[in-house]
Enzyme design. Structure first.
Site, PDB file in Angstrom:
ATOM      1  N   GLN A 106      -4.570  -1.293   9.746  1.00 28.98           N
ATOM      2  CA  GLN A 106      -4.409  -2.627   8.994  1.00 28.98           C
ATOM      3  C   GLN A 106      -5.051  -3.466  10.343  1.00 28.98           C
ATOM      4  O   GLN A 106      -4.823  -3.607  11.289  1.00 28.98           O
ATOM      5  CB  GLN A 106      -3.048  -3.028   8.569  1.00 28.98           C
ATOM      6  CG  GLN A 106      -2.849  -4.403   8.193  1.00 28.98           C
ATOM      7  CD  GLN A 106      -3.580  -4.184   6.492  1.00 28.98           C
ATOM      8  OE1 GLN A 106      -3.705  -3.107   5.819  1.00 28.98           O
ATOM      9  NE2 GLN A 106      -3.891  -5.339   6.176  1.00 28.98           N
ATOM     10  N   ASP A 161     -10.900   3.320   3.971  1.00 28.76           N
ATOM     11  CA  ASP A 161     -10.931   1.882   3.978  1.00 28.76           C
ATOM     12  C   ASP A 161     -12.565   1.678   3.713  1.00 28.76           C
ATOM     13  O   ASP A 161     -13.059   0.353   3.295  1.00 28.76           O
ATOM     14  CB  ASP A 161     -10.576   0.924   5.249  1.00 28.76           C
ATOM     15  CG  ASP A 161      -9.228   0.390   5.063  1.00 28.76           C
ATOM     16  OD1 ASP A 161      -9.085  -0.213   3.844  1.00 28.76           O
ATOM     17  OD2 ASP A 161      -8.604  -0.137   5.873  1.00 28.76           O
ATOM     18  N   LYS A 168       0.769  -1.317   0.046  1.00 28.13           N
ATOM     19  CA  LYS A 168      -0.021   0.096   0.004  1.00 28.13           C
ATOM     20  C   LYS A 168       1.004   1.273   0.092  1.00 28.13           C
ATOM     21  O   LYS A 168       0.519   2.190  -0.780  1.00 28.13           O
ATOM     22  CB  LYS A 168      -0.898  -0.100   1.222  1.00 28.13           C
ATOM     23  CG  LYS A 168      -2.058  -0.976   1.099  1.00 28.13           C
ATOM     24  CD  LYS A 168      -2.688  -1.378   2.390  1.00 28.13           C
ATOM     25  CE  LYS A 168      -3.740  -2.428   2.318  1.00 28.13           C
ATOM     26  NZ  LYS A 168      -4.683  -2.687   3.679  1.00 28.13           N
TER      27      LYS A 168
HETATM   28  N1  GUN Z   1      -6.827  -6.727   6.250  1.00 24.65           N
HETATM   29  C1  GUN Z   1      -7.122  -7.543   5.277  1.00 24.65           C
HETATM   30  N2  GUN Z   1      -7.485  -6.525   4.278  1.00 24.65           N
HETATM   31  C2  GUN Z   1      -7.635  -5.448   4.595  1.00 24.65           C
HETATM   32  C3  GUN Z   1      -8.098  -4.254   4.154  1.00 24.65           C
HETATM   33  O1  GUN Z   1      -8.476  -4.078   2.926  1.00 24.65           O
HETATM   34  N3  GUN Z   1      -7.959  -3.149   5.027  1.00 24.65           N
HETATM   35  C4  GUN Z   1      -7.398  -3.244   6.343  1.00 24.65           C
HETATM   36  N4  GUN Z   1      -7.225  -2.003   6.992  1.00 24.65           N
HETATM   37  N5  GUN Z   1      -7.051  -4.179   6.741  1.00 24.65           N
HETATM   38  C5  GUN Z   1      -7.114  -5.430   6.076  1.00 24.65           C
END
Ligand code: GUN
Length: 286
Positions: free
Chosen positions: A97, A120, A53
């Site tokens: 996350q 998100d 990311k």
């Molecule tokens: N863990 C797995 N996928 C995601 C996501 O798209 N966003 C976040 N914040 N955590 C995750």
């Protein structure tokens, strides 16, 4: 029939070029979109995700702030950090996350993020906005799936879409997005007695369970469009999705591969959401 691939890498490249151009336009006004990524603990998959990311942000010209914390971080400290970022004008998007360590209430932390920075799309306000068709951030993975359908010019109106999986992150928001485009939507899950009877009726299938071979060729109507959200490892340790790709590609009209399908699109939509958070914030300041 051999299905056509919906190439998530190629589509991401196109969309990220558009993001980069809009980032430059904002920068001309003195604003750089900024994403803060908070990682608590050492989950190896999470470490890879956050690295990807942050790299994608850099490549598209966004500012990114990666903060890694020890697994022993308290919930109160994490909430305080989120609050600090809510008030930081250089940060337009906040991503915590998941999963978080067991002693931290993940939903409480998500609700602490300002909805204006919830890139998100996991905040209850974002979920409510999606449900009611109001403006708000859409969760990146199902949003990326919608962009993939758009890229092949697929008209969902009146089509039957079957979503396998009912998570808050993918299955439920996916169903709402498909519904918003006037599909007839069925959500299947672990308690669905006859999954095959459902999927055989589907014009579009989204597999989002997190288990290999959830969808095999005998479960797919010829010509259906198949989107694979799964991220699993096969017996040889190779990345694979929820769909038996080799079999299903002989029956479907379009299919997304793993890797190189929905995965890169998820990150692309995170960039889009962060850019739009910054654009909205810039418009308010003028
Ligand atoms: N863990 C797995 N996928 C995601 C996501 O798209 N966003 C976040 N914040 N955590 C995750």
């Amino acid at each position: 029939m051999t299905a056509q691939l919906i190439d998530g890498n190629a589509l991401s490249l196109q969309l990220r070029a558009q993001v980069a151009a809009r980032v430059q336009a904002l920068q001309a006004k003195g604003i750089t979109p900024g994403l803060a990524v908070l990682l608590v603990g050492e989950n190896p998959a999470s470490q890879v995700y956050v690295r990807n990311k942050v790299k994608a942000c850099e490549d598209a010209g966004l500012h990114s702030l990666l903060e890694k914390y020890d697994a022993s971080m308290t919930e109160a400290d994490l909430l305080a950090r989120v609050e600090g970022l809510n008030n930081d004008p250089r940060i337009h998007g906040i991503l915590v996350q998941l999963p978080l360590p067991a002693h931290i209430d993940g939903q409480k932390v998500i609700e602490a993020i300002s909805p204006a920075k919830d890139v998100d799309g996991f905040h209850i306000a974002s979920a409510g906005a999606l449900m009611t068709g109001m403006p708000g951030f859409w969760p990146c993975t199902p949003y990326g799936c919608m962009k993939m359908l758009e890229s092949i010019g697929y008209d969902l109106k009146g089509q039957h879409a079957v979503v396998i999986g009912r998570s808050n992150i993918v299955g439920k928001p996916m169903a709402l997005m498909l519904l918003q485009k006037n599909a007839t939507v069925t959500i299947c899950h672990s308690a669905t007695p006859d999954l095959k009877a459902m999927t055989l009726q589907a014009d579009v299938i989204v597999a989002a369970v997190g288990k290999r071979n959830v969808l095999t060729a005998d479960m797919v109507k010829p010509g259906a469009v198949v989107l694979d959200v799964g991220m699993n490892r096969n017996d040889e340790g190779k990345l694979c999705g929820d769909v038996d790709f080799e079999g299903v590609k002989e029956v479907a009209s379009y299919i997304t591969p793993v890797p190189g399908g929905v995965g890169p699109m998820t990150i692309t939509m995170l960039l889009v959401n962060t850019l739009e958070a910054a654009e909205t914030s810039a418009a308010k300041d003028h």
